[in-house]
Design an enzyme around this catalytic site. Structure first.
Site, mmCIF file in Angstrom:
data_model
loop_
_atom_site.group_PDB
_atom_site.id
_atom_site.type_symbol
_atom_site.label_atom_id
_atom_site.label_comp_id
_atom_site.label_asym_id
_atom_site.label_seq_id
_atom_site.Cartn_x
_atom_site.Cartn_y
_atom_site.Cartn_z
ATOM 1 N N HIS A 156 0.836 -1.209 0.000
ATOM 2 C CA HIS A 156 0.000 0.000 0.000
ATOM 3 C C HIS A 156 0.871 1.260 0.000
ATOM 4 O O HIS A 156 0.592 2.224 -0.726
ATOM 5 C CB HIS A 156 -0.926 -0.003 1.218
ATOM 6 C CG HIS A 156 -2.141 -0.846 1.061
ATOM 7 N ND1 HIS A 156 -2.089 -2.218 0.991
ATOM 8 C CD2 HIS A 156 -3.464 -0.518 0.961
ATOM 9 C CE1 HIS A 156 -3.313 -2.702 0.855
ATOM 10 N NE2 HIS A 156 -4.171 -1.695 0.833
ATOM 11 N N HIS A 224 1.530 -3.403 9.256
ATOM 12 C CA HIS A 224 2.954 -3.383 8.923
ATOM 13 C C HIS A 224 3.757 -2.777 10.067
ATOM 14 O O HIS A 224 3.226 -2.078 10.933
ATOM 15 C CB HIS A 224 3.206 -2.558 7.650
ATOM 16 C CG HIS A 224 2.725 -3.222 6.399
ATOM 17 N ND1 HIS A 224 3.416 -4.225 5.770
ATOM 18 C CD2 HIS A 224 1.614 -3.007 5.657
ATOM 19 C CE1 HIS A 224 2.744 -4.612 4.697
ATOM 20 N NE2 HIS A 224 1.647 -3.889 4.603
#
Length: 249
Positions: A156, A224
């Site tokens: 992303h 993340h």
């Protein structure tokens, strides 16, 4: 009287002690210390920021940069000029020079499409090489493919930074294209007003804001670690430069 003291054996000489003083435990390798720092910092940001940011906003940012949503949307932009704009040529400065709307937009949209495919391939390859597990506190994540189980780098973050970097580098060309397309669409004419450069500057600012917010949301959502996001952002900006230089047709 017998001197018994003289008959007693003398004590053996004291030997020098061979025991070493206790040593401190060896320090872990540098990469392990960095991983520990990264994990601790990421979890701290996740815990501190999550209560202050609405969860649905974080999810909207996640969806907006998802490849399954963003790539079809970008592809539709490439096809849109054939459906929504007049096919008649647009006169440009020069003797007898003219371009159709799709000819004006295609050199700007082709690096976007090809860059997104390049980003998908590189992210998948790097994730397979590193195979870093996602944070333990990552919850309720829909995994599209098996490679999405891995964390490093953030796809992303790379995708949004690629788009923002490409728009930033293409700002001048986009302003020229809008100026040429202005007579063909009342919507474009109302949107850009008299200054296409300012309109594109606002668009670039919005793109970078979206990129930063989406990248940070990956940490807050627990998807993340910090290094995943930083590596993905750097990769995305590099891809934007490559697409701008070499993927325009």
């Amino acid at each position: 009287m017998t001197d018994t003291t003289a008959m007693e054996p003398s004590p053996p000489p004291k030997s020098k002690s061979t025991t070493k003083p206790p040593q401190p435990p060896p320090r872990p390798p540098l990469h392990r210390r960095l991983v520990t720092l990264d994990t601790t910092l990421s979890q701290r940001l996740h815990v501190l920021a999550k209560p202050f940011l609405p969860h649905f906003i974080l999810l909207l940012l996640e969806i907006s940069a998802d490849f399954r949503f963003f790539f079809p949307l970008s592809l539709s932009l490439l096809l849109a000029p054939t459906l929504t704009l007049t096919p008649s040529p647009i006169q440009i400065p020069g003797p007898g020079a003219s371009l159709s709307p799709i000819q004006i937009l295609r050199p700007l949209l082709s690096p976007l499409i090809l860059g997104l495919l390049l980003d998908l391939a590189l992210i998948g390859l790097i994730k397979l090489l590193f195979r870093r597990a996602r944070p333990l506190y990552n919850k309720n994540m829909n995994v599209a493919v098996s490679v999405d189980h891995f964390s490093f780098p953030s796809g992303h973050a790379s995708r949004v930074c690629f788009v923002a970097a490409l728009l930033h580098l293409s700002a001048a060309a986009l302003a020229d294209a809008l100026a040429l397309l202005r007579p063909t669409s009342p919507f474009i004419d109302r949107w850009i007003g008299a200054d296409p450069v300012s309109a594109i500057s606002v668009l670039v600012l919005v793109a970078w804001t979206w990129a930063y917010a989406t990248s940070f949301s990956r940490i807050v959502l627990g998807r993340h670690f910090v290094t995943d996001v930083c590596a993905g952002a750097c990769l995305g900006m590099f891809e934007g430069l490559v697409a701008f230089r070499f993927l325009r047709f």
